[in-house]
Design an enzyme around this catalytic site. Structure first.
Site, short mmCIF file in Angstrom:
data_model
loop_
_atom_site.label_atom_id
_atom_site.label_comp_id
_atom_site.label_asym_id
_atom_site.label_seq_id
_atom_site.Cartn_x
_atom_site.Cartn_y
_atom_site.Cartn_z
CE LYS A 51 47.54 50.67 41.30
NZ LYS A 51 46.17 49.80 41.08
CD GLU A 78 47.47 46.96 48.69
OE1 GLU A 78 47.74 46.86 49.69
OE2 GLU A 78 47.21 46.66 47.30
CB SER A 97 45.90 52.77 33.75
OG SER A 97 47.31 51.86 33.28
#
Lengths: 401, 268
Positions: A90, A112, A379
Site C-alpha cells: 500500500k 478509506e 502483497s
C-alpha cells in the site's frame, strides 16, 4: 494491447466517472495534476527517493526453495512486498498520491480502509510528508482490526468509524466520498485501490506498477526470461494490477488473479466479484459487482478483510473479458493452509490476502515442470492476521472433533 | 410537452414558483408512502419526487440513508415501486419524478427500466451519480420514451459545464445548493445564493432551475426563490417529519408542512 486503453477514462466499457456533479471539478483537477507530474523529473526523483530510502524498494524476488520442493513442480518465486515499510504494498501508492497532493497544495487528506493496511500506509505517508490525515473505517472492521486503528492514531491520523450500511470497506468508501463532496475545495481523497472514478484506477495502477517492473527485470537477471506465470490476489485489485500491467505484453507469461472464495462461491459468503458477479456501477465506476437481481449491492465475506469488497478495479474487468488474465478463487480454508505452509517451510508469515495467491501458486506449480517459474506477489505480511488464524483453527479443530 | 414541463408553464402563467416534494418509496411502508404522497398533493406540492432506495446512496446524508436502509429492509424493489407508482397514478395526475442511483437503472437495462417506469406513470428521472459524459445511451432511451432527464449542477460547476448539462436536461435543471450531501442546513451561505444567480444567468430562461439539498423550512425556501430559483425541492425535512410522527398522524402533519412550503412559492 497496452496502447488501447484507457480511452477517455475507460477500459473498454469499464471504468468512467459515475459521480455526483460536485466531484467533477475535483477529479478533473486531479487528472490534470497527475498528467502534469507523473513524468515530471522532480516528482519522479522525489518519489523514487521515498520509495527507496523510506519504504525500502526495491523488494527482493525470493526463490522459495523449500516450498517449491514441498510442492514438487515449478520454481516458486515470492515478490516480497511484505518487506516494505508498513508491511504491505500500500505504501507505493500512498507515497505517490501524498506527493501529488502536496503539489496540488491540498493539506487535508482523507482515506478509506478495510483491514487497516491502506489506512496505516496513508497515516505513515502523511506523517512523513507533513500532511493531515483522516481515515474512514467500517465500524465492524475497527472491531476486527483494533491494533491497526491504534497504529493509525499513533501515526497522527484521526479514525472515523462508519456505522452505516454493512459497516465495512464499501461503507467506508461511501463515507469518504461524502466527506469529499462536503470539503471538496480543501481535501484530497487518497483512494487505496485501483477503483473509483477515472483517473484513480489508472493512477493507482501506475504507482503500483513498480511491482511488475521489478519482477520483470529481476526475472531477466535470475532466469534470463520473463516468468511463465504470475499470481496475485484481487480484492479491489491494486497489487494485482501493479503486478500484471508491466507484464501484459510478455506473451509467454500467464497471469492469474485470485479472488476470495470464502466459504464457497455457491454460498452467499464470498467476495469473488469477477468470478461470480455481474456488471454494474458503484463508487464512480462501471465494473463487475456482487449485487442482487435488483441491483442492490450484496454483503461480502472473506477471512481476509482486505479482499472483502463487492466491486473490483475496472481494468481487471477488462482483462477478464479480454481473457488476458485468468481469474479464479481460493477458499478461506485453502488460504489458511497456504498461510501455514509458507510460514512453516520458508519462515515467512504471509498476509491472509496474499495467502490466497500463495495457495493458487502452489496448485499451479504442482502441474508445471521444474524448469518453469511461478511468481507470487506477496502483497503483505501476516502479523496482523495471527489472531484471526488462531480463532479459525481453534473453531475448526473443535468442529472436526 | 411532459407533465413536468406543463406544470412549470401553468405555474408561470399564475406567477407562481414550483414546490417539489420528496417521498421515499417504502418508507416507512408502502401504505404510508401512498398516504404521504396524498398529503403532499393536498398540501399543494406541484411535483413529486419519488425515491427508489439504493444500498449505497453516496450523495445522501444520514436521513435519506436511514430511510433507504429501512425501505430496503422492508423489501422495496423494482416491482413494488412500479405498483406503487401505478396506485398513485390512479388517483392523481401530479408530475412524478423518479430519483435513484444509476446502478438500479443500469442493472435492469436502461430500456426495460425506463420504459416500464414510463408505462407506470413516471415522467422524469434524476440520477445523482449519472455524469453527463456517461449519459449518451441513457438519454436516448429517456427521450425515446418522451420523458425528462433531470441532471444536477453544483455551486462549483463551470459555466461551460452548466451549458452542456442544461442541453442534456429537460423538465428542469437541479442545482445542489451546498457542498455536501442531502439533509438540513441551518443557514444558507452567500455562495449558495450566488450559485443560484449564476445558474439563472447561464440558463437564460431556457429551462427552469430547481434548487434542493438542505431546504428545511418556508423561510429558507423564500430566500432561495428570491435569489431566482424557479423551484424549491424539499426531501429530508419530510422524512424527518415522518420519522417522528405516529403513523396515523403522518398525513395531516405532511399537509400542514407542505402548505407552509407551497405558500412560500406564491408571491404576495
Amino acid at each position: 494491447m497496452k496502447l488501447e486503453y484507457p480511452i477517455n477514462g475507460k477500459f473498454g466499457e469499464f471504468g468512467g466517472r459515475f459521480i455526483p456533479e460536485t466531484l467533477f471539478p475535483a477529479v478533473e483537477e486531479l487528472e490534470q495534476a497527475y498528467l502534469k507530474f507523473k513524468d515530471d523529473e522532480d516528482f519522479r526523483q522525489e518519489l523514487d527517493y521515498y520509495l527507496r530510502e523510506y519504504a525500502g524498494r526495491p523488494t527482493p524476488l525470493y526463490l522459495a526453495k523449500n516450498l517449491s520442493e514441498f510442492v514438487g513442480g515449478a520454481k516458486i518465486y515470492l515478490k516480497r512486498e511484505d518487506l516494505l515499510h508498513g508491511g504491505a504494498h500500500k505504501i507505493n501508492n500512498t507515497l505517490g498520491q501524498g506527493l501529488l497532493a502536496k503539489r496540488m497544495k491540498k493539506k487535508r487528506i482523507i482515506a478509506e480502509t478495510g483491514a487497516g493496511q491502506h489506512g496505516v500506509a496513508t497515516a505513515m505517508a502523511c506523517a512523513t510528508l507533513g500532511l493531515q490525515s483522516e481515515v474512514y473505517m467500517g465500524y465492524k472492521d475497527t472491531q476486527r482490526q483494533k491494533l491497526n486503528v491504534f497504529r493509525m492514531k499513533i501515526l497522527g491520523s484521526a479514525v472515523h468509524p462508519v456505522k452505516e450500511g454493512t459497516q465495512t470497506l464499501k461503507d467506508a468508501i461511501n463515507e469518504a466520498i461524502r466527506d469529499w463532496i462536503t470539503n471538496v475545495k480543501t481535501t484530497y481523497y487518497l483512494l487505496g485501490s485501483a477503483v473509483g472514478p477515472h483517473p484513480y484506477p489508472v493512477m493507482v495502477r501506475d504507482f503500483q506498477a513498480v511491482i511488475g517492473k521489478e519482477i520483470l527485470s529481476q526475472m531477466k537477471g535470475l532466469e534470463k526470461k520473463s516468468p511463465d506465470s504470475v499470481v496475485a490476489c484481487v480484492g479491489g485489485g491494486s497489487n494485482a494490477i501493479g503486478t500484471f500491467y508491466p507484464l501484459i505484453d510478455e506473451e509467454n507469461t500467464r497471469m492469474f488473479g485470485i479472488e476470495a472464495g470464502g466459504e464457497g462461491i455457491g454460498t452467499d459468503h464470498h467476495s469473488a466479484t469477477l468470478t461470480a458477479g455481474s456488471k454494474g456501477i458503484l463508487h464512480g465506476m462501471l465494473t463487475y459487482l456482487l449485487q442482487d437481481k435488483h441491483g442492490q449491492i450484496q454483503d461480502t465475506h472473506s477471512i481476509a478483510a482486505g479482499l472483502d469488497y463487492p466491486g473490483v478495479g475496472p481494468e481487471h474487468s477488462y482483462l477478464k473479458d479480454s481473457k488476458r488474465v485468468t481469474y479464479d478463487t481460493i477458499s478461506d480454508g485453502d488460504a489458511i493452509h497456504a498461510f501455514l505452509m509458507l510460514s512453516k517451510h520458508e519462515g515467512i508469515i504471509p498476509a491472509l490476502e496474499s495467502s490466497h495467491a500463495v495457495a493458487y501458486a502452489m496448485k499451479l506449480a504442482k502441474k508445471m515442470s521444474k524448469s518453469e517459474t511461478v511468481v507470487v506477489t506477496l502483497s503483505g505480511r501476516g502479523d496482523k492476521d495471527v489472531e484471526v488464524v488462531e480463532k479459525y483453527l481453534s473453531k475448526n479443530v473443535k468442529n472436526s472433533r | 410537452m411532459s407533465r413536468i414541463q406543463d406544470r412549470f408553464s401553468e405555474l408561470k402563467a399564475k406567477n407562481q414558483k414550483a414546490f417539489i416534494a420528496y417521498a421515499m418509496a417504502g418508507y416507512p411502508s408502502d401504505k404510508e408512502t401512498i398516504s404521504t404522497v396524498q398529503g403532499l398533493v393536498k398540501g399543494g406540492a406541484d411535483i413529486i419526487e419519488l425515491g427508489l432506495p439504493f444500498s449505497d446512496p453516496l450523495a445522501d446524508g444520514p436521513v435519506i440513508q436511514n430511510a433507504s436502509f429501512r425501505a430496503l429492509q422492508k423489501g422495496m424493489n423494482f416491482d413494488r415501486f412500479v405498483n406503487l407508482v401505478k396506485k398513485i397514478r390512479m388517483e392523481s395526475n401530479i408530475p412524478l419524478v423518479l430519483m435513484t442511483y444509476t446502478n438500479l437503472v443500469y442493472s435492469h437495462g436502461y430500456d426495460k427500466f425506463i420504459s416500464t417506469m414510463k408505462k407506470a406513470g413516471i415522467d422524469g428521472l434524476i440520477l445523482p451519480d449519472m455524469a453527463v459524459e456517461e449519459s449518451d445511451h441513457y438519454l436516448d432511451v429517456v427521450r425515446k420514451n418522451n420523458m425528462d432527464a433531470i441532471f444536477l449542477i453544483s455551486p462549483n460547476t463551470s459555466e461551460e459545464r452548466i451549458k452542456k448539462i442544461s442541453k442534456a436536461s429537460s423538465g428542469f435543471v437541479y442545482l445542489v445548493s451546498v457542498y455536501g450531501t442531502t439533509g438540513a442546513q441551518k443557514q444558507f451561505q452567500q455562495y449558495t445564493l450566488d450559485a443560484i444567480k449564476n445558474a439563472k444567468r447561464i440558463l437564460d430562461g431556457k429551462i427552469p432551475l430547481g434548487v434542493g439539498f438542505g431546504v428545511n423550512n418556508a423561510e429558507q425556501a423564500k430566500l432561495i426563490l428570491q435569489a431566482g430559483a424557479d423551484a424549491i425541492i424539499v426531501a429530508s425535512a419530510f422524512l424527518r417529519l415522518i420519522e417522528k410522527t405516529p403513523k396515523t398522524k403522518i398525513q395531516s402533519k405532511i399537509v400542514t408542512f407542505a402548505k407552509s412550503l407551497k405558500k412560500a412559492t406564491i408571491s404576495e
